[in-house]
Design an enzyme around this catalytic site. Structure first.
Site, short mmCIF file in Angstrom:
data_model
loop_
_atom_site.label_atom_id
_atom_site.label_comp_id
_atom_site.label_asym_id
_atom_site.label_seq_id
_atom_site.Cartn_x
_atom_site.Cartn_y
_atom_site.Cartn_z
N ASN A 151 -5.30 7.95 6.87
CA ASN A 151 -5.31 7.36 5.89
C ASN A 151 -6.68 6.77 5.80
OD1 ASN A 151 -5.05 5.09 3.56
ND2 ASN A 151 -3.05 6.18 3.50
N ASP A 193 -13.86 6.22 -3.01
CA ASP A 193 -12.82 6.22 -1.65
C ASP A 193 -12.21 7.55 -1.36
OD1 ASP A 193 -11.64 5.02 0.71
OD2 ASP A 193 -9.95 4.85 -0.74
N ASP A 194 -11.63 8.27 -2.51
CA ASP A 194 -11.11 9.42 -2.40
C ASP A 194 -11.82 10.64 -1.82
OD1 ASP A 194 -8.55 8.47 -3.30
OD2 ASP A 194 -9.71 8.33 -4.96
N GLU A 249 -11.49 4.53 -7.44
CA GLU A 249 -10.24 4.93 -6.47
C GLU A 249 -9.38 5.75 -7.34
OE1 GLU A 249 -9.73 3.77 -3.24
OE2 GLU A 249 -8.22 5.33 -3.41
N ASP A 250 -8.75 6.80 -7.40
CA ASP A 250 -7.78 7.70 -7.71
C ASP A 250 -8.14 8.12 -9.23
OD1 ASP A 250 -6.56 7.48 -5.58
OD2 ASP A 250 -4.82 6.50 -6.14
N LYS A 296 -5.16 -1.89 -2.90
CA LYS A 296 -6.55 -1.60 -1.94
C LYS A 296 -7.29 -2.96 -1.72
CE LYS A 296 -6.85 3.06 -1.66
NZ LYS A 296 -6.97 4.13 -0.59
N ASN A 348 -0.26 11.54 -0.29
CA ASN A 348 0.39 10.55 -0.39
C ASN A 348 1.26 10.48 -1.88
OD1 ASN A 348 -0.37 9.14 1.88
ND2 ASN A 348 -2.31 8.74 0.60
N ARG A 398 -5.19 9.95 -11.71
CA ARG A 398 -4.68 10.57 -10.50
C ARG A 398 -4.22 9.64 -9.34
NH1 ARG A 398 -5.05 9.83 -5.75
NH2 ARG A 398 -7.09 10.73 -4.87
N TYR A 407 0.76 -1.18 -0.09
CA TYR A 407 0.10 0.02 -0.13
C TYR A 407 0.91 1.30 -0.11
CZ TYR A 407 -4.25 2.28 1.33
OH TYR A 407 -5.38 3.42 1.75
N1 LIG Z 1 -4.68 10.09 3.23
C1 LIG Z 1 -5.69 9.71 2.53
O1 LIG Z 1 -6.48 8.75 3.01
C2 LIG Z 1 -5.90 10.13 1.35
C3 LIG Z 1 -4.83 10.92 0.63
N2 LIG Z 1 -5.24 11.81 -0.56
C4 LIG Z 1 -4.06 12.69 -1.12
O2 LIG Z 1 -4.59 13.72 -1.27
C5 LIG Z 1 -4.05 14.10 -2.42
C6 LIG Z 1 -4.75 14.93 -3.32
O3 LIG Z 1 -5.91 14.06 -4.04
P1 LIG Z 1 -7.04 14.69 -4.75
O4 LIG Z 1 -7.72 15.81 -4.03
O5 LIG Z 1 -7.58 13.62 -5.21
O6 LIG Z 1 -6.15 15.39 -5.93
P2 LIG Z 1 -6.82 16.49 -6.83
O7 LIG Z 1 -5.87 16.66 -8.06
O8 LIG Z 1 -8.12 16.37 -6.95
O9 LIG Z 1 -6.62 18.10 -6.09
C7 LIG Z 1 -5.66 18.56 -5.77
C8 LIG Z 1 -5.59 19.80 -5.03
O10 LIG Z 1 -4.73 20.45 -4.55
C9 LIG Z 1 -4.49 21.90 -5.18
N3 LIG Z 1 -3.03 22.24 -5.11
C10 LIG Z 1 -2.13 21.99 -5.84
N4 LIG Z 1 -0.96 22.71 -5.49
C11 LIG Z 1 -1.37 23.15 -4.45
C12 LIG Z 1 -0.57 24.02 -3.64
N5 LIG Z 1 0.78 24.37 -3.76
N6 LIG Z 1 -1.11 24.67 -2.63
C13 LIG Z 1 -2.40 24.49 -2.02
N7 LIG Z 1 -3.16 23.63 -3.13
C14 LIG Z 1 -2.56 23.20 -4.12
C15 LIG Z 1 -4.93 21.80 -6.46
O11 LIG Z 1 -5.36 23.27 -6.82
C16 LIG Z 1 -6.25 20.93 -6.24
O12 LIG Z 1 -7.42 21.72 -5.47
C17 LIG Z 1 -2.97 13.22 -3.24
O13 LIG Z 1 -1.65 13.20 -2.75
C18 LIG Z 1 -3.66 11.77 -2.63
O14 LIG Z 1 -2.61 11.10 -2.47
C19 LIG Z 1 -6.33 11.27 -1.35
C20 LIG Z 1 -7.24 10.53 -0.67
C21 LIG Z 1 -7.23 9.90 0.46
C1 LIG Z 2 -5.17 6.95 0.30
C2 LIG Z 2 -5.59 7.27 -1.01
O1 LIG Z 2 -6.56 6.68 -1.47
C3 LIG Z 2 -5.01 8.20 -1.85
O2 LIG Z 2 -3.92 8.78 -1.55
O3 LIG Z 2 -5.46 8.40 -3.00
MG LIG Z 3 -7.01 7.17 -3.39
#
Ligand SMILES: NC(=O)C1=CN([C@@H]2O[C@H](COP(=O)(O)OP(=O)(O)OC[C@H]3O[C@@H](n4cnc5c(N)ncnc54)[C@H](O)[C@@H]3O)[C@@H](O)[C@H]2O)C=CC1
Ligand SMILES: CC(=O)C(=O)O
Ligand SMILES: [Mg+2]
Length: 606
Positions: free
Chosen positions: A493, A297-298, A274-275, A203, A448, A185, A132
């Protein structure tokens, strides 16, 4: 810890165990000899572990070395080779070591599924970071070069019109759980095209380990509609379609066709998205969530985990939960994850604050790559509009204000990152968090994999202070603060929720996954830790107890589905039985339904 003894104590009979491996009928295999040894669908059965009676009756005598090796011996042999790999790769670059560990686990997965999942369950803390996040990200980036054999199904833009027949190519009779991506993504790594298949695989490994979903009933899916990643398009080893991504009607027609095909063959299968890049994440969620048993999930899993973290932060300050509405929360990242968190958190505020004065207070500040989001923003995504602040609402904070300006001005209780950008919580921003209005401010660097985390655990405690609460999407070690003090790292997470959401939906036989079911999952996680743990900054359980937390979350989801009259029952447990189960009985039902890896006999015992 969930182990063999616990499984025995759970009272599952031998025949139930056999049934739970989904091998049809009691004599159990129709194949013989080398066909058994080489059939990937029996790979969950033992190789050198076949007992003599089975070797005789299945034509295996002479095809294996004579000594029968027990499961425990096979397990010990694997762990020994894993530990010597750890020793032999010490000092090598982190990426090399991570991939070597992934390879040894992946080879075991190919060879012997039962042993693989036992090793995963028993060593989840060590192995989750490999199968993961973070290593799965590296695997996806290098997938075309690492590819040895396929896992899961691939539906591409070239398969239009063929999916209904293709779905019958999958050899398992029954599929319960599907995780699908279009690779657009992948974590914070962007568009990785077909190489994103590593995410559904990872996953679903978590589904088996955490939720006890039978591995013969899972299906990782890649929807290859092309890629806009130029480097991949030019890579001669790239295994996906060499074309730009489909857009608009063409894109949605492919997803529609897949969803119809899946639900024709397995009407009760749960599909986890997912993603997907944000626009398709929201579009597909809206399009399918009322029609099929599906969730994103996201957007939804992440929201539940983040909300549990936010509520935990209020508890850690020693304040009543209703004070949640009085917090000031800065969310960095206005994508599928950030907006998912805000939607759920806004609903929670409304529920808690009711008609009180606090309801009028908007605790959230949203930033994206262009800074603070206000109503002055042009060409803004409609999904984010409800979270835009009024311009001039806070003196000195204009549209597009930088993160540092926002933190300095607002003095937030919580800084939550879902931006995908490593290091945006830099030294200055973290130092500014020292001026937070909270005695125990929280910093969640949820992006991540590790290199995309908004800050490291070490930097957070160093710059923002020792009293902070810290959570990250990928694992970091706890931080030694000196004088015997430890800065606790929570892994914030969605892995703490999606297995329970999927399992609860499956066992309730829910027609769809409602907001109420997701809210129940989040509340269950939020209330899992004791006040004593929370005061120490421990908001989430250790991953070692992931089966226990998943059983609780799964039960909460089942009960919410029953309460909303969405539950149609599963196998021999009908909706009426579900309705009459107490909370404890529901947890017991969920726990009992979990698959556990043990060898099942392939021939009748005489
Ligand atoms: N910890 C967890 O369980 C999860 C973590 N994530 C992580 O969250 C991150 C984003 O995922 P999504 O929202 O799906 O991506 P996305 O691409 O839909 O959104 C990214 C957002 O970040 C903004 N952004 C980019 N550069 C920036 C900066 N310098 N300052 C402020 N904002 C900025 C963008 O404008 C956009 O609004 C990924 O790294 C993903 O791995 C996502 C889902 C679950
Ligand atoms: C954890 C997860 O789903 C992500 O980073 O997209
Ligand atoms: Mg994800």
């Amino acid at each position: 810890m969930w182990n063999a003894a616990r499984f025995a104590a759970s009272g599952l009979s031998r025949s139930t165990r056999r049934l739970s491996t989904a091998i049809p009928g009691p004599c159990i295999v129709h194949k013989r000899g080398a066909d058994i040894l080489h059939d990937p669908w029996f790979k969950q059965e033992q190789d050198t572990g076949f007992p003599i009676t089975e070797r005789d009756r299945l034509g295996l005598r002479g095809l294996l070395p004579p000594r029968v090796i027990s499961f425990e011996q096979q397990y010990a042999r694997f762990m020994e080779s894993y530990r010597s790999l750890e020793k032999n790769t010490m000092g090598q670059p982190a990426g090399v070591v991570a991939l070597a560990k992934w390879r040894i686990l992946n080879r075991l997965h190919d060879r012997n599924e039962t042993l693989y999942y036992r090793a995963l369950i028993d060593n989840i803390k060590d192995f989750a970071p490999i199968i993961y996040t973070p290593t799965v990200g590296l695997v996806c980036q290098n997938y075309s070069g690492l590819f040895r054999r396929p896992r899961g199904m691939y539906f591409s833009a070239k398969d239009k019109g063929e999916m209904m027949s293709m779905i019958y190519n999958w050899p398992a009779q029954q599929v319960d759980m599907i995780v699908i991506t279009d690779g657009s993504r992948i974590l914070g790594l962007g568009d990785l095209g077909v190489q994103g298949i590593g995410i559904p695989i990872g996953k679903l490994d978590m589904y088996v380990a955490a939720a006890g979903i039978n591995p013969q009933r899972i299906l990782p899916v890649m929807l290859d509609v092309g890629t806009n990643n130029q480097k991949l398009l030019e890579d001669r080893l790239y295994l996906g379609l060499r074309q730009p991504r489909l857009e608009g009607e063409e894109y949605i027609a492919i997803v529609d066709e897949f969803m119809e095909a899946v639900h024709t063959r397995w009407p009760k299968a749960i599909v986890q998205f997912e993603d997907f890049q944000m626009k398709w994440a929201f579009e597909t969620l809206q399009r399918y969530r009322k029609k099929f048993c599906t969730f994103n999930d996201d957007i939804q899993g992440t929201a539940g985990v983040a909300l549990a973290g936010l509520l935990g932060t209020v508890r850690a300050q020693g304040r009543p939960l209703a004070d949640f509405a009085k917090q000031k929360i800065v969310v960095v990242g206005a994508g599928s994850a950030g907006l998912g968190v805000l939607s759920m958190a806004v609903q929670a505020v409304a529920r808690m604050a009711g008609n009180s004065e606090a309801a009028a207070h908007n605790p959230f500040f949203l930033l994206d790559k262009d800074g603070l989001v206000t109503k002055e923003r042009k060409n803004f995504d409609p999904m984010a509009v409800p979270f835009a602040r009024d311009p001039g609402e806070i003196e000195g904070l204009r549209e597009g204000a930088s993160l540092l300006e926002v933190v300095k001005k607002i003095k937030p209780h919580v800084l939550l990152g879902l931006s995908g950008v490593g290091g945006v919580f830099n030294e200055e921003v973290l130092k500014a968090m020292r001026e937070s209005d909270s005695t125990k401010p929280a910093i969640f660097a949820m992006s991540n994999p590790t290199m995309n985390a908004e800050c490291t655990a070490e930097d957070a405690f160093k710059h923002a202070g020792e009293h902070i609460i810290f959570g990250s999407g990928s694992p970091f070690d706890n931080v030694d603060l000196g004088n015997g003090k430890v800065g606790h790292v929570n892994q914030a997470n969605n892995m703490y929720l999606f297995p329970g959401i999927g399992l609860g939906a499956l066992l309730s036989g829910a027609r769809l996954i409602s907001d109420g079911m997701l809210q129940a999952a989040s509340e269950c996680l939020a209330s899992y830790m004791t006040d004593e743990d929370i005061r120490k900054g421990v908001l989430f359980p250790s991953i070692d107890s992931i089966r226990d937390i998943t059983a609780q979350v799964g039960a909460a989801v089942v009960r919410a589905a029953v309460a909303e009259e969405l539950a149609e029952g599963h196998c021999e447990v009908g909706p009426k039985e579900l309705l009459h189960m107490s909370k404890e009985e529901t947890v017991e039902y969920v726990t009992r339904s979990m698959w556990y890896p043990i060898y099942s006999p392939l021939v009748h015992e005489k």
